[in-house]
Scaffold this active site. Structure first.
Site, PDB file in Angstrom:
ATOM      1  CG  ASN A   1    -122.616 -20.633   4.618  1.00  0.00           C
ATOM      2  OD1 ASN A   1    -121.656 -21.081   5.222  1.00  0.00           O
ATOM      3  ND2 ASN A   1    -123.864 -20.967   4.892  1.00  0.00           N
TER       4      ASN A   1
ATOM      5  CG  ASP B   1    -130.211 -21.765  -3.039  1.00  0.00           C
ATOM      6  OD1 ASP B   1    -129.661 -20.957  -2.272  1.00  0.00           O
ATOM      7  OD2 ASP B   1    -131.448 -21.954  -3.020  1.00  0.00           O
TER       8      ASP B   1
ATOM      9  CE1 TYR C   1    -133.524 -25.652   9.686  1.00  0.00           C
ATOM     10  CE2 TYR C   1    -132.113 -25.070   7.828  1.00  0.00           C
ATOM     11  CZ  TYR C   1    -133.223 -24.834   8.603  1.00  0.00           C
ATOM     12  OH  TYR C   1    -134.058 -23.780   8.313  1.00  0.00           O
TER      13      TYR C   1
ATOM     14  CE  LYS D   1    -122.573 -31.054   6.069  1.00  0.00           C
ATOM     15  NZ  LYS D   1    -122.735 -29.641   6.405  1.00  0.00           N
TER      16      LYS D   1
HETATM   17  P1  ITT Z   1    -125.014 -18.267   0.283  1.00  0.00           P
HETATM   18  O1  ITT Z   1    -126.347 -18.000  -0.340  1.00  0.00           O
HETATM   19  O2  ITT Z   1    -124.191 -17.041   0.457  1.00  0.00           O
HETATM   20  O3  ITT Z   1    -124.253 -19.370  -0.418  1.00  0.00           O
HETATM   21  P2  ITT Z   1    -126.617 -19.203   2.528  1.00  0.00           P
HETATM   22  O4  ITT Z   1    -126.262 -19.552   3.940  1.00  0.00           O
HETATM   23  O5  ITT Z   1    -127.650 -18.136   2.300  1.00  0.00           O
HETATM   24  O6  ITT Z   1    -125.255 -18.832   1.775  1.00  0.00           O
HETATM   25  P3  ITT Z   1    -128.393 -21.016   1.136  1.00  0.00           P
HETATM   26  O7  ITT Z   1    -129.107 -19.909   0.478  1.00  0.00           O
HETATM   27  O8  ITT Z   1    -128.013 -22.189   0.284  1.00  0.00           O
HETATM   28  O9  ITT Z   1    -127.018 -20.531   1.791  1.00  0.00           O
HETATM   29  O10 ITT Z   1    -129.252 -21.396   2.408  1.00  0.00           O
HETATM   30  C1  ITT Z   1    -129.371 -22.619   2.846  1.00  0.00           C
HETATM   31  C2  ITT Z   1    -129.550 -22.688   4.353  1.00  0.00           C
HETATM   32  O11 ITT Z   1    -129.736 -24.086   4.578  1.00  0.00           O
HETATM   33  C3  ITT Z   1    -128.313 -22.280   5.156  1.00  0.00           C
HETATM   34  O12 ITT Z   1    -128.393 -20.988   5.685  1.00  0.00           O
HETATM   35  C4  ITT Z   1    -128.313 -23.315   6.275  1.00  0.00           C
HETATM   36  O13 ITT Z   1    -129.152 -22.911   7.320  1.00  0.00           O
HETATM   37  C5  ITT Z   1    -128.915 -24.523   5.608  1.00  0.00           C
HETATM   38  N1  ITT Z   1    -127.866 -25.406   5.075  1.00  0.00           N
HETATM   39  C6  ITT Z   1    -127.245 -25.325   3.866  1.00  0.00           C
HETATM   40  N2  ITT Z   1    -126.322 -26.282   3.747  1.00  0.00           N
HETATM   41  C7  ITT Z   1    -126.348 -26.989   4.902  1.00  0.00           C
HETATM   42  C8  ITT Z   1    -125.618 -28.085   5.409  1.00  0.00           C
HETATM   43  O14 ITT Z   1    -124.651 -28.655   4.705  1.00  0.00           O
HETATM   44  N3  ITT Z   1    -125.924 -28.533   6.622  1.00  0.00           N
HETATM   45  C9  ITT Z   1    -126.890 -27.961   7.372  1.00  0.00           C
HETATM   46  N4  ITT Z   1    -127.607 -26.918   6.984  1.00  0.00           N
HETATM   47  C10 ITT Z   1    -127.341 -26.418   5.753  1.00  0.00           C
END
Ligand code: ITT
Length: 199
Positions: free
Chosen positions: A11, A70, A152, A173
């Protein structure tokens, strides 16, 4: 010498935020830079399990120091959903806009709109795992506001603020966010570790 550490994430928004928080004390290395291009499996039932799975995936292949985060959005009126399923809440593909639409739909008519973001970081340093957590409490508003950030952010207003995360600069943030707080603990730990002369 700058400490080299791999951040196990695909990400790019997370990468930018964490790079920003770490400053120049650590050299953040991306998965792409170490030749890992595939999506890392996330099959755990908790944030901690998934963070751990992502950091171990890299460590098992390269044997190098690394960390993963995560993150989940936990909404009280939805019994903690989307939680560990935040990335694929609405569909198998990861779609921020579909996720927000579904969340707003599921929350419509609910009086309690309180929610929190929670991040768990798993760090593997010299073969040993360490965990760090960061939480920010807030609420889900009715309509999107702002265009910065990701996920979000356009519908989450942290407690004590009147703007969404998507209406804040990355600095703002990071100061108060779940990830910012977890990373601050990680940095503190790494600095302590380093001042003990271990890395
Ligand atoms: P990696 O696993 O490759 O790190 P990912 O996007 O799949 O990336 P996550 O498994 O942690 O990351 O998923 C969490 C989801 O929650 C992510 O796709 C976003 O939609 C949301 N999210 C995570 N951090 C956030 C933030 O700081 N602000 C808003 N939404 C967030």
């Amino acid at each position: 010498m700058m400490k080299r550490i791999i951040f196990s994430t695909n990400n790019r928004h997370k990468l930018e935020e964490v790079q920003h928080s770490l400053g120049d004390a650590f050299e953040l290395v991306t998965l792409k830079e170490v030749g890992i291009v595939e999506d890392i499996p996330e099959t755990g039932e908790t944030l901690q399990e998934n963070a751990s799975q992502k950091s171990h995936y890299v460590f098992d292949r390269l044997g190098e120091d690394c960390f993963a985060d995560d993150t989940g959005l936990e909404v009280v009126a939805l019994n903690g959903a989307p939680g560990v399923h935040s990335a694929r809440y609405a569909s198998l593909e990861k779609s921020d806009s579909k996720n927000i639409d579904l969340l707003l739909k599921n929350l419509s008519g609910k009086l309690d709109r309180s929610a929190r973001f929670r991040t768990v970081i798993s760090l593997i340093l010299n073969g040993q795992e360490y965990l760090f957590e960061g939480i920010v409490n807030g609420r889900i508003i009715e309509d999107r506001r702002g265009c910065d950030g990701f996920g979000y952010d356009p519908i989450f207003v942290p407690d004590g603020c009147d703007r969404t995360f998507a209406e804040m600069s990355m600095e703002e943030k990071n100061q108060i966010s779940h990830r910012g707080r977890a990373v601050a603990k990680l940095v503190e730990f790494l600095k302590q570790y380093r001042s003990d002369g271990i890395i």
